[in-house]
Write a protein that holds these residues in place. Structure first.
Motif, PDB file in Angstrom:
ATOM      1  N   ILE A  43      17.293  24.194  24.319  1.00  0.00           N
ATOM      2  CA  ILE A  43      16.899  25.389  23.587  1.00  0.00           C
ATOM      3  C   ILE A  43      18.054  26.368  23.653  1.00  0.00           C
ATOM      4  O   ILE A  43      18.579  26.647  24.731  1.00  0.00           O
ATOM      5  CB  ILE A  43      15.652  26.037  24.218  1.00  0.00           C
ATOM      6  N   SER A  44      18.445  26.900  22.507  1.00  0.00           N
ATOM      7  CA  SER A  44      19.511  27.886  22.463  1.00  0.00           C
ATOM      8  C   SER A  44      18.971  29.158  21.816  1.00  0.00           C
ATOM      9  O   SER A  44      18.475  29.118  20.694  1.00  0.00           O
ATOM     10  CB  SER A  44      20.687  27.347  21.658  1.00  0.00           C
ATOM     11  N   ILE A  45      19.055  30.261  22.544  1.00  0.00           N
ATOM     12  CA  ILE A  45      18.590  31.548  22.049  1.00  0.00           C
ATOM     13  C   ILE A  45      19.827  32.431  21.887  1.00  0.00           C
ATOM     14  O   ILE A  45      20.448  32.832  22.873  1.00  0.00           O
ATOM     15  CB  ILE A  45      17.565  32.181  23.011  1.00  0.00           C
ATOM     16  N   SER A  46      20.166  32.709  20.648  1.00  0.00           N
ATOM     17  CA  SER A  46      21.371  33.461  20.333  1.00  0.00           C
ATOM     18  C   SER A  46      21.374  34.811  21.047  1.00  0.00           C
ATOM     19  O   SER A  46      20.389  35.542  21.028  1.00  0.00           O
ATOM     20  CB  SER A  46      21.458  33.663  18.821  1.00  0.00           C
ATOM     21  N   GLY A  47      22.473  35.130  21.694  1.00  0.00           N
ATOM     22  CA  GLY A  47      22.610  36.400  22.394  1.00  0.00           C
ATOM     23  C   GLY A  47      21.995  36.413  23.774  1.00  0.00           C
ATOM     24  O   GLY A  47      22.119  37.382  24.510  1.00  0.00           O
ATOM     25  N   PHE A  48      21.307  35.329  24.160  1.00  0.00           N
ATOM     26  CA  PHE A  48      20.671  35.268  25.474  1.00  0.00           C
ATOM     27  C   PHE A  48      21.226  34.120  26.296  1.00  0.00           C
ATOM     28  O   PHE A  48      21.742  34.322  27.384  1.00  0.00           O
ATOM     29  CB  PHE A  48      19.154  35.156  25.338  1.00  0.00           C
ATOM     30  N   GLY A  49      21.104  32.899  25.777  1.00  0.00           N
ATOM     31  CA  GLY A  49      21.612  31.747  26.507  1.00  0.00           C
ATOM     32  C   GLY A  49      20.927  30.476  26.069  1.00  0.00           C
ATOM     33  O   GLY A  49      20.193  30.452  25.081  1.00  0.00           O
ATOM     34  N   SER A  50      21.173  29.416  26.825  1.00  0.00           N
ATOM     35  CA  SER A  50      20.566  28.138  26.483  1.00  0.00           C
ATOM     36  C   SER A  50      19.957  27.494  27.721  1.00  0.00           C
ATOM     37  O   SER A  50      20.426  27.682  28.840  1.00  0.00           O
ATOM     38  CB  SER A  50      21.593  27.208  25.846  1.00  0.00           C
ATOM     39  N   PHE A  51      18.888  26.743  27.469  1.00  0.00           N
ATOM     40  CA  PHE A  51      18.184  26.004  28.503  1.00  0.00           C
ATOM     41  C   PHE A  51      18.330  24.533  28.171  1.00  0.00           C
ATOM     42  O   PHE A  51      18.179  24.127  27.018  1.00  0.00           O
ATOM     43  CB  PHE A  51      16.696  26.361  28.514  1.00  0.00           C
ATOM     44  N   LYS A  52      18.624  23.719  29.185  1.00  0.00           N
ATOM     45  CA  LYS A  52      18.830  22.303  28.944  1.00  0.00           C
ATOM     46  C   LYS A  52      18.265  21.512  30.115  1.00  0.00           C
ATOM     47  O   LYS A  52      18.534  21.844  31.283  1.00  0.00           O
ATOM     48  CB  LYS A  52      20.325  22.033  28.811  1.00  0.00           C
ATOM     49  N   PRO A  53      17.456  20.471  29.824  1.00  0.00           N
ATOM     50  CA  PRO A  53      16.978  19.628  30.920  1.00  0.00           C
ATOM     51  C   PRO A  53      18.105  18.719  31.403  1.00  0.00           C
ATOM     52  O   PRO A  53      18.850  18.155  30.593  1.00  0.00           O
ATOM     53  CB  PRO A  53      15.839  18.824  30.290  1.00  0.00           C
TER      54      PRO A  53
END
Length: 90
Positions: A43-53
């Motif tokens: 998941i990539s949220i612009s301006g916040f960051g990304s989450f990756k399993p």
């Protein structure tokens, strides 16, 4: 910050009519995030960051109390990488 505080700020910030609507939005967002990560997608949220399993391999460890060698099974964890904008704002 607690869940209740986030819901209250979400209600005020999004101009929602009730706390129930804000709680529904909160629950929907986090269930979508959890389901996406569970499916193995990032998941990539612009301006916040990304989450990756990420998978952690099985390995051997030691019981710190007894020193006995133990087996640590493989597992999946979530890795968060902050965006450049978030890092700079901190």
């Amino acid at each position: 910050m607690t869940k209740a505080e986030v819901i209250k700020l979400l209600k005020e910030g999004a101009g929602l009519d009730s706390l129930a609507q804000a709680e529904n939005a909160y629950n929907t967002l986090f269930s979508l995030l959890a389901r996406t990560l569970k499916d193995g997608d990032s998941i990539s949220i612009s301006g916040f960051g990304s989450f990756k399993p990420v998978e952690r391999a099985a390995r051997k460890g030691r019981n710190p109390r007894t020193g006995e060698e133990i087996h640590i099974p493989k597992s999946v964890a979530v890795k968060f990488t902050p965006s450049k904008a978030l890092k700079e704002s901190l």
